[in-house]
Enzyme design. Structure first.
Site, PDB file in Angstrom:
ATOM      1  N   GLU A   1       0.813  -1.228   0.000  1.00 22.93           N
ATOM      2  CA  GLU A   1       0.000   0.000   0.000  1.00 22.93           C
ATOM      3  C   GLU A   1       0.844   1.275   0.000  1.00 22.93           C
ATOM      4  OE1 GLU A   1      -0.502  -2.571   1.994  1.00 22.93           O
ATOM      5  OE2 GLU A   1      -2.599  -3.199   1.882  1.00 22.93           O
TER       6      GLU A   1
ATOM      7  N   PHE B   1     -11.474  -7.114  13.772  1.00 27.44           N
ATOM      8  CA  PHE B   1     -10.419  -7.585  12.883  1.00 27.44           C
ATOM      9  C   PHE B   1     -10.063  -6.487  11.866  1.00 27.44           C
ATOM     10  CE2 PHE B   1      -9.189  -9.764   8.884  1.00 27.44           C
ATOM     11  CZ  PHE B   1      -7.940 -10.199   9.319  1.00 27.44           C
ATOM     12  N   GLN B   2      -8.808  -6.212  11.760  1.00 28.54           N
ATOM     13  CA  GLN B   2      -8.284  -5.186  10.848  1.00 28.54           C
ATOM     14  C   GLN B   2      -8.884  -3.806  11.103  1.00 28.54           C
ATOM     15  OE1 GLN B   2      -8.326  -6.741   6.768  1.00 28.54           O
ATOM     16  NE2 GLN B   2      -6.254  -7.501   7.092  1.00 28.54           N
TER      17      GLN B   2
ATOM     18  N   LYS C   1     -17.494  -0.141   5.945  1.00 26.08           N
ATOM     19  CA  LYS C   1     -17.962  -1.194   5.043  1.00 26.08           C
ATOM     20  C   LYS C   1     -19.467  -1.104   4.829  1.00 26.08           C
ATOM     21  CE  LYS C   1     -17.556  -6.064   3.979  1.00 26.08           C
ATOM     22  NZ  LYS C   1     -17.213  -7.423   4.414  1.00 26.08           N
TER      23      LYS C   1
ATOM     24  N   MET D   1      24.601   8.337   1.754  1.00 19.88           N
ATOM     25  CA  MET D   1      24.550   9.640   2.419  1.00 19.88           C
ATOM     26  C   MET D   1      24.810   9.497   3.919  1.00 19.88           C
ATOM     27  SD  MET D   1      24.407  12.802   1.809  1.00 19.88           S
ATOM     28  CE  MET D   1      23.518  13.463   0.404  1.00 19.88           C
TER      29      MET D   1
END
Lengths: 575, 183
Positions: free
Chosen positions: A52, A114-115, A164, A482
């Site tokens: 993502e 969940f999630q 949802k 760097m």
């Protein structure tokens, strides 16, 4: 049943269509199932990335190349939290993106479902604004407001978190005809009196210096910048975010200022009597030690964000406004004063240019070429030769980014795509995906270090899937260059955890994804290898083994004034 | 020194978090915060007392004004402004001192809201510094419990409120408007 009774997911896609969204970079999950079901036979294209974070970076690549709002999408919980780096990155560089995230159903919110994650809370400071949509009737307004906020004023990321049950629910859809955000101020053409005074100050200056930044690119006002610079014949620098705002080959263009800016740019900034700051934020990487920055200069500061005015450096003449509208007005005032003012300081201005040319000649930015090894600066100048100021170049953060900025010309805005403010490793490769989708006609180089590349290797699958002809150039020095440079210079060369001793065989790695890759080590093969990569119709992974211990110069040490540059590596002392 | 900020904002979920987030992300501690809806129930008025580094005060106000949900943020630390706070105070006191407490309460314009054998519950409003004195005085009579409301402020200078007008949404065309009318 009425014909316009639609599911939340379909309403969302309808709103995206009205915003002319062509492509979404995303990754599906549990709560976004209704959305992905609606996407299945919808004309909006969805590009499946492999993480993502890279959806947000790809959306940024798309936005940075086109100026349009980029769109990314993720599911609830880990999907949304993975977006956060990409959102903050867009925030720091003022890039317009809209992120759509799924949220667990309203009745489950707050139950550690969940999630479930508090996406609205987590992304509060990562976005310009964010929405949590728990009622399907609020959805169309939230989406259109998100796009408006992302693209207007000072652009930035906006996130819309949708539960949802909203995606699954049904509602009568009526298109939104207007957006009303009474507290959201978008600034226009600037204050007329201030603009007139600015024109006067510009003509009165003996040593004017234009300091142009990403705001010029965001406001699509390169033409206005060019007119200003040419009318008053002022030297101009473009910041890391503004490269290409004035063509690199323009005779008035000096280079980039700041920590790794050129000698002439930093000396010019230090000795000017008038900084004409356009769409910049006096970032610490540009100013060095603020107290010693441009000590003789008055400052005209034009910016669309009033909070940038006098944030770091006091503005003697502030103009809050959209450069796209302010610059033509300012240029008109400048032109009006030209006949009476042009001759006024011509001797002083002539001397100023002479001084600037002298600084350029004293310490030019020249890519050193070795007969035995590939110097990273040499690599960049070869890429520059192939680009001719026309290719899109994306980069991560670090040494390769600075050398790219120093040695690759950009003759248009929106060609140089890098993570400037946040400095996110792993940005370059996914950003190139977004850029190539936006501009299939363009040659796209993704110049990355061996560190950053390994942060975004999964996206080779996305590149292969869509046969995107991106030329991935890994500047491989075997170090986190760097950080190593700073350890060498400021931490007694105690090289702690910066060695990247393992790197995958590029031929096998690219081959595993079904495209070509190779390594070039011999300096005599460099040009041929780059040309072969560009000639390849598909993607190409070129691993370029460069001098491992090369440092980026000039360099302003942290806390130093920008005229106190270290110009070149310390020479070994004979004993 | 404390900075006092008065904000007019949309009465929406998350609006408070955006304002306090600007302060917490800079490490500023909020001394007091009051918020309630205005005559227009879609708006809230908030007063924040916060310890901000003096050099950052203007920047904090600018950042607050940038928030989409904030209609106006004003620094009311100085200038013509009314500052008031309310204190609810319970004092436990022996019989002997009850009358003196009532006299003291009168001096501070405090009102008795509850009276028991054990003592009084008092309510008082005033300038926060006056209230500090009131609390000190009451403490001298015995155990006290105090709840302070936090400061509420009102500027006596009228600041012009500039609101942005509506803008057309993307893809709004005449046919859509006709469609809406037809419904």
């Amino acid at each position: 049943m009425s014909s316009n009774l639609l599911s939340g997911a379909k309403i969302l896609l309808e709103c995206l269509s009205r915003e002319n969204v062509e492509v979404i970079f995303g990754y599906p999950g549990g709560v976004t199932l209704p959305l992905y079901d609606a996407l299945f036979d919808h004309p909006i294209r969805h590009v499946l990335v492999r993480h993502e974070q890279n959806a947000a970076f790809a959306a940024q690549g798309f936005a940075r190349v086109t100026g349009k709002v980029g769109v990314c999408c993720a599911t609830s919980g880990p999907g949304a939290t993975n977006l956060v780096t990409g959102l903050v990155d867009a925030m720091m560089d003022s890039i317009p993106i809209v992120a759509i995230t799924g949220q667990v159903s309203t009745k489950l919110m707050g139950s550690d479902a969940f999630q479930e994650a508090d996406t609205f809370g987590i992304t509060r400071s990562a976005t310009k604004h964010n929405y949590l949509v728990k009622n399907i009737n609020d959805l169309p307004n939230a989406i259109h407001e998100a796009f408006y906020i992302a693209a207007s004023g000072r652009p930035g990321p906006v996130l819309v978190d949708i539960t949802k049950d909203v995606l699954q629910g049904q509602a009568h859809y009526a298109p939104v005809s207007e957006i009303h955000l009474p507290g959201y101020k978008v600034y226009g053409g600037g204050h007329s009196g201030q603009i007139r005074r600015a024109a006067q100050m510009i003509w009165e200056a003996e040593r004017p210096f234009v300091y142009a930044g990403g705001g010029i690119v965001a406001a699509e006002s390169s033409a206005g910048l060019r007119t200003l610079v040419e009318t008053v014949d002022a030297p101009a620098v473009c910041t890391l975010m503004g490269l290409g705002a004035l063509p690199s080959e323009h005779p008035n263009f000096i280079s980039m200022p700041g920590m790794h800016g050129s000698y002439a740019a930093n000396m010019g900034m230090t000795h000017t009597d008038l900084i004409i700051a356009l769409g910049v934020r006096f970032d610490d990487r540009v100013t060095g030690r603020l107290a010693a920055f441009a000590p003789h200069a008055k400052v005209i500061h034009v910016d669309v964000d009033p909070a940038e005015i006098s944030k770091n450096r006091h503005a003697d003449l502030p103009i809050v406004g959209d450069l796209k509208k302010v610059l033509p007005r300012l240029n008109a005032e400048i032109a009006e004063l030209a006949p009476s003012m042009r001759a006024r300081n011509s001797a002083a201005r002539h001397a100023w240019w002479k001084q600037i040319r002298q600084w350029k000649e004293e310490n030019p930015l020249v890519a050193e070429i070795s007969k035995t090894e590939i110097k990273p600066q040499h690599l960049m100048s070869e890429i520059d030769r192939l680009s001719g100021g026309q290719a899109v170049v994306t980069s991560d953060v670090g040494q390769h980014q600075m050398w790219s900025a120093q040695f690759i010309r950009f003759n248009e805005p929106r060609l140089w795509i890098n993570s400037g403010g946040l400095g996110s490793m792993g940005f370059g490769l996914p950003a190139a995906i977004g850029a190539q989708f936006a501009r299939p006609d363009k040659l796209v180089f993704s110049i990355v270090g061996d560190g950053g590349f390994q942060m975004s290797i999964p996206e080779l699958a996305t590149i292969a899937n869509h046969a995107l002809p991106i030329k991935i150039i890994v500047m491989n020095n075997g170090y986190l260059g760097m950080v190593r440079q700073w350890q060498e210079l400021f931490y007694n060369n105690r090289l702690s955890e910066v060695q990247l001793s393992t790197f995958p065989d590029p031929e096998k790695l690219a081959g595993a994804y079904g495209f070509k890759g190779s390594t070039v080590e011999d300096v005599n093969d460099l040009r041929r290898a780059l040309e072969a990569a560009v000639a390849e119709p598909g993607p190409y992974l070129l691993n370029v083994k460069v001098t491992p211990l090369e440092n980026v110069f000039p360099m302003v040490p942290a806390g130093g004034a920008i005229n106190e540059m270290v110009l070149r590596p310390p020479q070994p002392v004979e004993v | 020194m404390q900075q006092i900020i008065s904000l007019l904002m949309e009465n929406k979920p998350g609006a408070l978090m955006r304002v306090t987030g600007l302060l917490s992300q800079r490490g500023y501690n909020i001394e007091s915060l009051t918020v309630a809806r205005t005559l227009d129930p879609t708006l809230s008025r908030m007063t924040i007392t916060v310890d901000v580094d003096p050099n950052s005060r203007a920047q904090v106000i600018k950042q607050m004004n940038k928030l989409i949900n904030v209609l106006q943020a004003v620094d009311v630390t100085e200038g013509s402004v009314l500052n008031r706070e309310m204190v609810l105070l319970r004092v436990r006191t022996p019989q002997a001192t009850r009358t003196s407490i009532l006299k003291e309460a009168e001096i501070f314009h405090a009102r008795v809201v509850d009276s028991t054998i054990e003592g009084f519950a008092l309510e008082v409003t005033g300038h926060p510094e006056k209230l500090d004195e009131f609390i000190d005085v009451m403490r001298s009579y015995g155990d006290i419990e105090v709840t302070r409301s936090g400061m509420v402020s009102m500027s006596l200078e009228s600041k012009k409120l500039r609101l942005s007008p509506p803008v057309p949404a993307a893809g709004t065309m005449e046919e859509d408007l006709e469609l809406q009318e037809a419904e």
